[in-house]
Design a protein around this motif. Structure first.
Motif, PDB file in Angstrom:
ATOM      1  N   ALA A   1       0.827  -1.209   0.000  1.00  0.00           N
ATOM      2  CA  ALA A   1       0.000   0.000   0.000  1.00  0.00           C
ATOM      3  C   ALA A   1       0.860   1.258   0.000  1.00  0.00           C
ATOM      4  CB  ALA A   1      -0.939  -0.006   1.202  1.00  0.00           C
ATOM      5  N   ARG A   2       2.008   1.185   0.696  1.00  0.00           N
ATOM      6  CA  ARG A   2       2.925   2.347   0.699  1.00  0.00           C
ATOM      7  C   ARG A   2       3.560   2.517  -0.677  1.00  0.00           C
ATOM      8  NH1 ARG A   2       4.266   6.486   0.406  1.00  0.00           N
ATOM      9  NH2 ARG A   2       5.945   7.669   1.428  1.00  0.00           N
ATOM     10  N   ILE A   3       3.923   1.418  -1.317  1.00  0.00           N
ATOM     11  CA  ILE A   3       4.509   1.475  -2.659  1.00  0.00           C
ATOM     12  C   ILE A   3       3.502   2.060  -3.658  1.00  0.00           C
ATOM     13  CG2 ILE A   3       5.363   0.061  -4.570  1.00  0.00           C
ATOM     14  CD1 ILE A   3       6.428  -1.898  -2.371  1.00  0.00           C
ATOM     15  N   ASP A   4       2.240   1.633  -3.525  1.00  0.00           N
ATOM     16  CA  ASP A   4       1.187   2.087  -4.441  1.00  0.00           C
ATOM     17  C   ASP A   4       0.749   3.520  -4.173  1.00  0.00           C
ATOM     18  OD1 ASP A   4       1.285  -0.460  -5.457  1.00  0.00           O
ATOM     19  OD2 ASP A   4      -0.481  -1.169  -4.361  1.00  0.00           O
ATOM     20  N   GLY A   5       1.139   4.070  -3.019  1.00  0.00           N
ATOM     21  CA  GLY A   5       0.734   5.432  -2.679  1.00  0.00           C
ATOM     22  C   GLY A   5      -0.602   5.517  -1.967  1.00  0.00           C
ATOM     23  N   ARG A   6      -1.246   4.384  -1.733  1.00  0.00           N
ATOM     24  CA  ARG A   6      -2.514   4.399  -1.006  1.00  0.00           C
ATOM     25  C   ARG A   6      -2.281   4.707   0.468  1.00  0.00           C
ATOM     26  NH1 ARG A   6      -3.949  -0.611  -0.789  1.00  0.00           N
ATOM     27  NH2 ARG A   6      -6.172  -0.315  -0.383  1.00  0.00           N
ATOM     28  N   LEU A   7      -1.150   4.281   0.976  1.00  0.00           N
ATOM     29  CA  LEU A   7      -0.725   4.591   2.333  1.00  0.00           C
ATOM     30  C   LEU A   7       0.364   5.653   2.242  1.00  0.00           C
ATOM     31  CD1 LEU A   7      -1.187   3.716   5.296  1.00  0.00           C
ATOM     32  CD2 LEU A   7       0.566   1.973   4.963  1.00  0.00           C
ATOM     33  N   SER A   8       0.113   6.806   2.833  1.00  0.00           N
ATOM     34  CA  SER A   8       1.031   7.935   2.671  1.00  0.00           C
ATOM     35  C   SER A   8       2.179   7.927   3.671  1.00  0.00           C
ATOM     36  CB  SER A   8       0.259   9.253   2.800  1.00  0.00           C
ATOM     37  OG  SER A   8      -0.735   9.342   1.804  1.00  0.00           O
ATOM     38  N   VAL A   9       1.947   7.388   4.855  1.00  0.00           N
ATOM     39  CA  VAL A   9       2.968   7.375   5.913  1.00  0.00           C
ATOM     40  C   VAL A   9       3.018   5.982   6.521  1.00  0.00           C
ATOM     41  CG1 VAL A   9       3.668   8.339   8.132  1.00  0.00           C
ATOM     42  CG2 VAL A   9       2.587   9.824   6.424  1.00  0.00           C
ATOM     43  N   LEU A  10       4.233   5.411   6.611  1.00  0.00           N
ATOM     44  CA  LEU A  10       4.396   4.090   7.206  1.00  0.00           C
ATOM     45  C   LEU A  10       5.655   4.079   8.061  1.00  0.00           C
ATOM     46  CD1 LEU A  10       3.435   1.165   7.455  1.00  0.00           C
ATOM     47  CD2 LEU A  10       4.819   0.612   5.451  1.00  0.00           C
ATOM     48  N   PHE A  11       5.467   3.871   9.362  1.00  0.00           N
ATOM     49  CA  PHE A  11       6.585   3.771  10.290  1.00  0.00           C
ATOM     50  C   PHE A  11       6.772   2.309  10.692  1.00  0.00           C
ATOM     51  CE2 PHE A  11       6.232   8.252  10.553  1.00  0.00           C
ATOM     52  CZ  PHE A  11       7.372   8.746  11.173  1.00  0.00           C
ATOM     53  N   THR A  12       8.021   1.908  10.861  1.00  0.00           N
ATOM     54  CA  THR A  12       8.303   0.536  11.291  1.00  0.00           C
ATOM     55  C   THR A  12       9.614   0.485  12.058  1.00  0.00           C
ATOM     56  OG1 THR A  12       8.402  -1.769  10.570  1.00  0.00           O
ATOM     57  CG2 THR A  12       9.580  -0.151   9.217  1.00  0.00           C
ATOM     58  N   GLY A  13       9.878  -0.633  12.682  1.00  0.00           N
ATOM     59  CA  GLY A  13      11.128  -0.832  13.421  1.00  0.00           C
ATOM     60  C   GLY A  13      10.942  -1.505  14.762  1.00  0.00           C
ATOM     61  N   HIS A  14       9.775  -1.329  15.386  1.00  0.00           N
ATOM     62  CA  HIS A  14       9.604  -1.870  16.739  1.00  0.00           C
ATOM     63  C   HIS A  14       9.415  -3.384  16.755  1.00  0.00           C
ATOM     64  CE1 HIS A  14       5.697  -1.062  15.129  1.00  0.00           C
ATOM     65  NE2 HIS A  14       5.037  -1.486  16.174  1.00  0.00           N
ATOM     66  N   PHE A  15       9.279  -4.020  15.582  1.00  0.00           N
ATOM     67  CA  PHE A  15       9.243  -5.481  15.529  1.00  0.00           C
ATOM     68  C   PHE A  15      10.585  -6.079  15.950  1.00  0.00           C
ATOM     69  CE2 PHE A  15      11.226  -4.377  11.548  1.00  0.00           C
ATOM     70  CZ  PHE A  15      12.159  -5.380  11.360  1.00  0.00           C
ATOM     71  N   SER A  16      11.642  -5.258  16.011  1.00  0.00           N
ATOM     72  CA  SER A  16      12.985  -5.760  16.307  1.00  0.00           C
ATOM     73  C   SER A  16      13.318  -5.779  17.792  1.00  0.00           C
ATOM     74  CB  SER A  16      14.033  -4.899  15.577  1.00  0.00           C
ATOM     75  OG  SER A  16      14.063  -3.574  16.110  1.00  0.00           O
ATOM     76  N   LEU A  17      12.432  -5.267  18.634  1.00  0.00           N
ATOM     77  CA  LEU A  17      12.744  -5.150  20.067  1.00  0.00           C
ATOM     78  C   LEU A  17      13.082  -6.506  20.697  1.00  0.00           C
ATOM     79  CD1 LEU A  17      12.616  -2.553  21.964  1.00  0.00           C
ATOM     80  CD2 LEU A  17      11.704  -2.262  19.676  1.00  0.00           C
ATOM     81  N   GLY A  18      12.349  -7.552  20.335  1.00  0.00           N
ATOM     82  CA  GLY A  18      12.625  -8.870  20.897  1.00  0.00           C
ATOM     83  C   GLY A  18      14.010  -9.363  20.544  1.00  0.00           C
ATOM     84  N   GLY A  19      14.451  -9.080  19.319  1.00  0.00           N
ATOM     85  CA  GLY A  19      15.791  -9.476  18.896  1.00  0.00           C
ATOM     86  C   GLY A  19      16.871  -8.778  19.698  1.00  0.00           C
ATOM     87  N   TRP A  20      16.695  -7.481  19.923  1.00  0.00           N
ATOM     88  CA  TRP A  20      17.677  -6.737  20.706  1.00  0.00           C
ATOM     89  C   TRP A  20      17.651  -7.193  22.169  1.00  0.00           C
ATOM     90  CZ3 TRP A  20      20.133  -5.865  16.811  1.00  0.00           C
ATOM     91  CH2 TRP A  20      19.660  -5.169  15.694  1.00  0.00           C
TER      92      TRP A  20
END
Length: 379
Positions: free
Chosen positions: A285-304
């Motif tokens: 959806a972000r690639i297509d422009g339907r989603l204008s803002v996409l934040f990510t990164g907190h999926f990595s907390l368990g790994g850290w």
């Protein structure tokens, strides 16, 4: 006689050599088995559904870290049931082969009960993503110190993420004319989840800086796409001038987006959507422009967290490396190019970072952890 003696000696030598080889094989096998059995063991009580994209990716990153660090990790999904999480915790801390560490999320405020269950078990607890609330911490603190079973916590800066999502939405919308207003709808997660509350707090901070943006309604989609779809189906009729939709995760954003599309509104054109997480549908959806803002990164907390538990097992004093409660600013805003790169990632391959390089085992006291996702999605 001499030939017989020679053959006998040769046979004895071969027999002795074979026994030595067998002994070495057994010894190596025993050593490997011993190494496996003495490796620190971790149980992660995953609060999400076993089919939930965010929590599945969370587990994948965590397992990659555990594998790279030599930890024995077992993941149990609570399927969004806090009572199941408490039951799983009880079983883990009372088992004959109980783990060295129990990692959990303070989802729906279950942490104090699990801390109580762990008392005297010898199992250390580590909180990720949602830590104790200030009230919980105050009630559990004895003589100025947390319970001995609680090793620490690692959380994202959810308040800042909620704030930046709206700021980025407004940046993409463009400047407002004098007197112009914008209608905003907001979809939060579960009301009794600290991360949802903190993201809302960030949203409200951004709103205070932009009085021209009118929050028409904030609803609790409970992280669920279908629920957000049903809510948005009513809200789009109630507030037909809605120009911005802020969502605390990707599933709710996708559900709300579907409702707006069915009402004849065009995401990315006449209404802008924001979201958090990096599921494949959200990235697309972000690639297509339907989603204008996409934040990510907190999926990595368990790994850290795995890195920190690896270090603790080897004698590192975590209190000297960032303190008891640690907060990471890992959230990244993905533009279309980064979203395209992330969509191509294969967790089985691309999550194989050199996690040991983030360890502080070989560093002097005083160093802080420097976790980073910069290497992901750039291959």
């Amino acid at each position: 006689m001499s030939k017989f003696i020679c053959r006998l000696l040769a046979w004895l030598c071969l027999s002795f050599w074979a026994q030595v080889q067998a002994a070495n094989t057994v010894s190596s096998s025993t050593e490997a088995s011993l190494a496996r059995s003495t490796a620190p063991s971790v149980v992660f009580l995953n609060p999400g559904y076993s089919t939930e994209p965010f929590w599945v990716s969370y587990t994948e990153f965590m397992q990659a870290a555990a594998s790279g660090l030599g930890l024995r990790l077992r993941v149990e999904y609570a399927e969004r049931d806090p009572l199941a999480m408490i039951r799983m915790a009880r079983e883990a801390v009372t088992a004959t082969d109980r783990p060295d560490y129990l990692v959990l999320v303070n989802e729906q405020y279950v942490a104090p009960r699990i801390l109580q269950l762990a008392q005297g078990s010898g199992v250390k607890l580590f909180l990720v993503n949602n830590t104790l609330t200030s009230d919980q911490s105050r009630l559990l603190t004895e003589n100025g110190a947390p319970p001995s079973e609680l090793l620490g916590s690692l959380v994202p800066n959810d308040e800042r993420s909620g704030y930046l999502m709206l700021k980025e939405l407004l940046r993409q919308h463009g400047p407002l004319a004098p007197g112009q207003t914008l209608d905003l709808l907001a979809f939060s997660g579960k009301k009794l989840t600290p991360s949802a509350q903190l993201r809302e707090k960030g949203l409200l901070r951004a709103l205070a800086e932009h009085p021209q943006v009118r929050l028409r309604q904030l609803v609790y989609g409970e992280w669920n796409r279908e629920r957000a779809y049903e809510q948005a189906s009513q809200l789009v009729k109630r507030y037909p001038q809605t120009a911005l939709v802020w969502s605390a995760n990707d599933e709710m954003a996708l559900g709300a987006m579907q409702a707006f599309e069915e009402a004849g509104r065009q995401p990315g054109k006449d209404v802008l959507f924001s979201a958090m997480n990096s599921s494949r549908p959200a990235l697309q959806a972000r690639i297509d422009g339907r989603l204008s803002v996409l934040f990510t990164g907190h999926f990595s907390l368990g790994g850290w967290a795995m890195v920190m538990l690896h270090d603790h097992a080897l004698g590192v004093d975590l209190a000297r490396h960032g303190g008891y409660d640690q907060q990471l600013d890992l959230m990244q805003s993905l533009d279309q190019a980064r979203a395209r790169a992330w969509l191509k990632m294969n967790p089985a391959k691309d999550y194989r970072l050199d996690f040991k390089r983030f360890s502080l085992v070989s560093h002097p006291d005083g160093e802080r952890y420097a976790f980073s996702l910069d290497g992901l999605g750039r291959r």
